[in-house]
Scaffold this motif. Structure first.
Motif, PDB file in Angstrom:
ATOM      1  N   ARG A  89      16.290   1.054 -37.913  1.00 53.69           N
ATOM      2  CA  ARG A  89      16.218   2.254 -38.748  1.00 53.69           C
ATOM      3  C   ARG A  89      16.267   3.527 -37.888  1.00 53.69           C
ATOM      4  O   ARG A  89      16.927   4.508 -38.234  1.00 53.69           O
ATOM      5  CB  ARG A  89      14.930   2.245 -39.582  1.00 53.69           C
ATOM      6  CG  ARG A  89      14.951   1.308 -40.766  1.00 53.69           C
ATOM      7  CD  ARG A  89      15.887   1.768 -41.860  1.00 53.69           C
ATOM      8  NE  ARG A  89      15.635   3.134 -42.298  1.00 53.69           N
ATOM      9  CZ  ARG A  89      15.888   3.586 -43.524  1.00 53.69           C
ATOM     10  NH1 ARG A  89      16.366   2.746 -44.438  1.00 53.69           N
ATOM     11  NH2 ARG A  89      15.683   4.835 -43.863  1.00 53.69           N
ATOM     12  N   ARG A 111      19.908   3.912 -36.687  1.00 58.94           N
ATOM     13  CA  ARG A 111      20.894   4.283 -37.709  1.00 58.94           C
ATOM     14  C   ARG A 111      20.580   5.608 -38.384  1.00 58.94           C
ATOM     15  O   ARG A 111      21.475   6.373 -38.729  1.00 58.94           O
ATOM     16  CB  ARG A 111      20.966   3.179 -38.782  1.00 58.94           C
ATOM     17  CG  ARG A 111      21.649   1.909 -38.330  1.00 58.94           C
ATOM     18  CD  ARG A 111      23.129   2.155 -37.996  1.00 58.94           C
ATOM     19  NE  ARG A 111      23.872   2.650 -39.140  1.00 58.94           N
ATOM     20  CZ  ARG A 111      24.481   1.893 -40.038  1.00 58.94           C
ATOM     21  NH1 ARG A 111      24.446   0.581 -39.901  1.00 58.94           N
ATOM     22  NH2 ARG A 111      25.148   2.405 -41.055  1.00 58.94           N
ATOM     23  N   HIS A 112      19.308   5.871 -38.617  1.00 58.53           N
ATOM     24  CA  HIS A 112      18.936   7.043 -39.428  1.00 58.53           C
ATOM     25  C   HIS A 112      18.089   8.074 -38.670  1.00 58.53           C
ATOM     26  O   HIS A 112      17.845   9.161 -39.186  1.00 58.53           O
ATOM     27  CB  HIS A 112      18.175   6.587 -40.676  1.00 58.53           C
ATOM     28  CG  HIS A 112      18.950   5.606 -41.517  1.00 58.53           C
ATOM     29  ND1 HIS A 112      19.963   5.984 -42.361  1.00 58.53           N
ATOM     30  CD2 HIS A 112      18.872   4.248 -41.601  1.00 58.53           C
ATOM     31  CE1 HIS A 112      20.471   4.922 -42.961  1.00 58.53           C
ATOM     32  NE2 HIS A 112      19.832   3.849 -42.515  1.00 58.53           N
ATOM     33  N   GLU A 137      15.005   8.176 -38.240  1.00 59.34           N
ATOM     34  CA  GLU A 137      13.641   8.287 -38.764  1.00 59.34           C
ATOM     35  C   GLU A 137      13.283   7.002 -39.495  1.00 59.34           C
ATOM     36  O   GLU A 137      14.138   6.149 -39.761  1.00 59.34           O
ATOM     37  CB  GLU A 137      13.524   9.471 -39.715  1.00 59.34           C
ATOM     38  CG  GLU A 137      14.441   9.366 -40.933  1.00 59.34           C
ATOM     39  CD  GLU A 137      14.341  10.591 -41.821  1.00 59.34           C
ATOM     40  OE1 GLU A 137      13.747  11.582 -41.376  1.00 59.34           O
ATOM     41  OE2 GLU A 137      14.850  10.535 -42.959  1.00 59.34           O
TER      42      GLU A 137
END
Length: 448
Positions: free
Chosen positions: A340, A343-344, A346
């Protein structure tokens, strides 16, 4: 309840409490060094903020570990005099090496870590952090050398019932030591990974958006993502070593009664030692044979092969499943969290709350693993040399029961105070980050 059982429970209570704190300091010392080196290399204050917060947690954990360790040494003399009488020629020097090469190192230079940031040159402060981190690992090394020797003793001879060393190299590098040491060091890494991530997630959820909080959160998640799979590999290697040297322990871990091949992996069962069978089994066919021998039809030892000389089955069986189950959960959290973040950038809110719930999951896994190790060695205190019953002293059951009750009461209070202090420091960390000059205040009643 007789004196022997009470003495065993008392020592188990003492070491269960004590091991919580070295499990944190062993890896946290190296994490502090990482924070310090990142600050030295980038000049980014968030790494120094992280250092100054977590060095307090280190100091608190170190103090708790020292105090709780002293009570164990007293018990060698009161409840277990036979231990030192029979194997003191080996256990004594190993414990002394731990004090001389590790404890003094940690105790001496921890003061510079805590109070010397602006009082000594930067390289001295960094050097003190290196020495303390090295000292924590050396402490673990000597203690696990002794513990491993108690499981797989070698390099000695018995003279008139007393063990005398004949080969210190063989004693130190006994067959199970490398596996036990690496498994414990990685257990400490995972414990600290989830402590860092859990406390940081809690601060983030409370609105603390300081750069140091996210930096520590990322550090903990990455440590968990890398350390989890490594620990699974090390655990498998340690299990194979145990199968070779302590097959009765492995039979209890698997709940396997009859020696044979194609043994299933029990996900759940209730071992019945009186009937010598399991009830309510949920199993994966061939699983135990595959894991332990890397063959579907590989032979796995059964408990009936060791009648009268195997450990109590149920505690080892269930503790092993708690350890493995917690470990798998830690791997899942670590890998998902790292994905996570990659990819993001956060973590979702539910993941942050999950990390908060997992803050002390390392303690649970470590204690469960320690029970597998220590109860699994029974009835021996030193395998093939000294039984637990032979080492017990003449202290009356009433005396042991009274002191046990006092120990449990004090330990419960100290544990609540320890956890409460960490969260109090975390709550005050938010205030400190918002202060002009980013100067962290010293909370009343805490170490600083």
């Amino acid at each position: 309840m007789d004196a022997l059982i009470l003495a065993r429970i008392q020592f188990a209570a003492n070491i269960s409490f004590h091991i919580l704190f070295p499990t944190i300091t062993i890896a946290l010392g190296w994490v502090l060094l990482f924070f310090k080196l990142r600050f030295n290399g980038t000049g980014d204050d968030k790494w120094m903020d992280a250092y100054r917060f977590w060095v307090k947690v280190f100091a608190l954990s170190f103090a708790m570990g020292v105090v709780s360790g002293i009570t164990m040494s007293f018990q060698f003399g009161t409840n277990w005099p036979g231990f030192m009488e029979r194997v003191g020629n080996i256990a004594g020097p190993l414990l002394a090496y731990e004090v001389l090469t590790a404890f003094f190192l940690e105790a001496t230079f921890l003061g510079i870590m805590l109070f010397g940031w602006k009082r000594v040159p930067g390289w001295v402060h960094t050097g003190a952090t290196v020495l303390v981190a090295f000292g924590t690992t050396m402490s673990a090394f000597w203690i696990l050398v002794l513990n491993s020797w108690m499981h797989t003793p070698q390099g000695f001879e018995m003279r008139e019932g007393v063990a005398h060393a004949t080969d210190w190299f063989a004693i130190v590098f006994n067959p199970s030591m490398p596996y036990r040491l690496s498994h414990m060091l990685m257990a400490s890494t995972l414990t600290v990974a989830f402590l860092l991530a859990g406390i940081s997630a809690w601060r983030w959820l409370r609105g603390d958006r300081a750069p140091s909080v996210m930096a520590v959160l990322r550090t903990g998640v990455v440590m968990a993502a890398v350390g989890g799979p490594v620990q699974a590999f090390l655990g498998d290697a340690h299990g194979l070593n145990t199968l070779e040297h302590q097959p009765a322990k492995v039979a209890a871990m698997e709940g396997n009664w009859e020696t044979g091949g194609s043994v299933p992996l029990l996900l759940f069962a209730i071992p019945d030692e009186a009937a010598r069978e399991n009830r309510f089994e949920i199993a994966i066919p061939y699983g135990a044979s595959l894991i332990l021998t890397h063959s579907l039809r590989g032979e796995v030892p059964g408990l009936n092969q060791f009648r009268g000389e195997h450990p109590p089955v149920a505690p080892v069986f269930f503790a092993f499943r708690v350890m493995v189950g917690t470990g798998l959960l830690m791997i899942a959290f670590g890998l998902f969290g790292a994905w996570r973040l990659w990819r993001h950038g956060e973590l979702p809110r539910f993941m942050l709350w999950g990390l908060v719930a997992m803050t002390f999951s390392g303690w649970l896994a470590t204690l469960a693993g320690w029970y597998v190790t220590e109860i699994g060695r029974q009835p021996w205190l030193v395998t093939g040399v000294l039984t637990t019953a032979q080492a017990a002293g003449p202290v009356p059951a009433a005396s042991i029961g009274t002191t046990l009750a006092l120990y449990l009461t004090i330990y419960a209070m100290l544990l609540v105070a320890y956890v409460g202090t960490i969260y109090r420091l975390a709550a005050r960390g938010r205030i400190a980050e918002a202060m002009p000059g980013n100067v962290m205040p010293t909370p009343k009643g805490t170490i600083a």
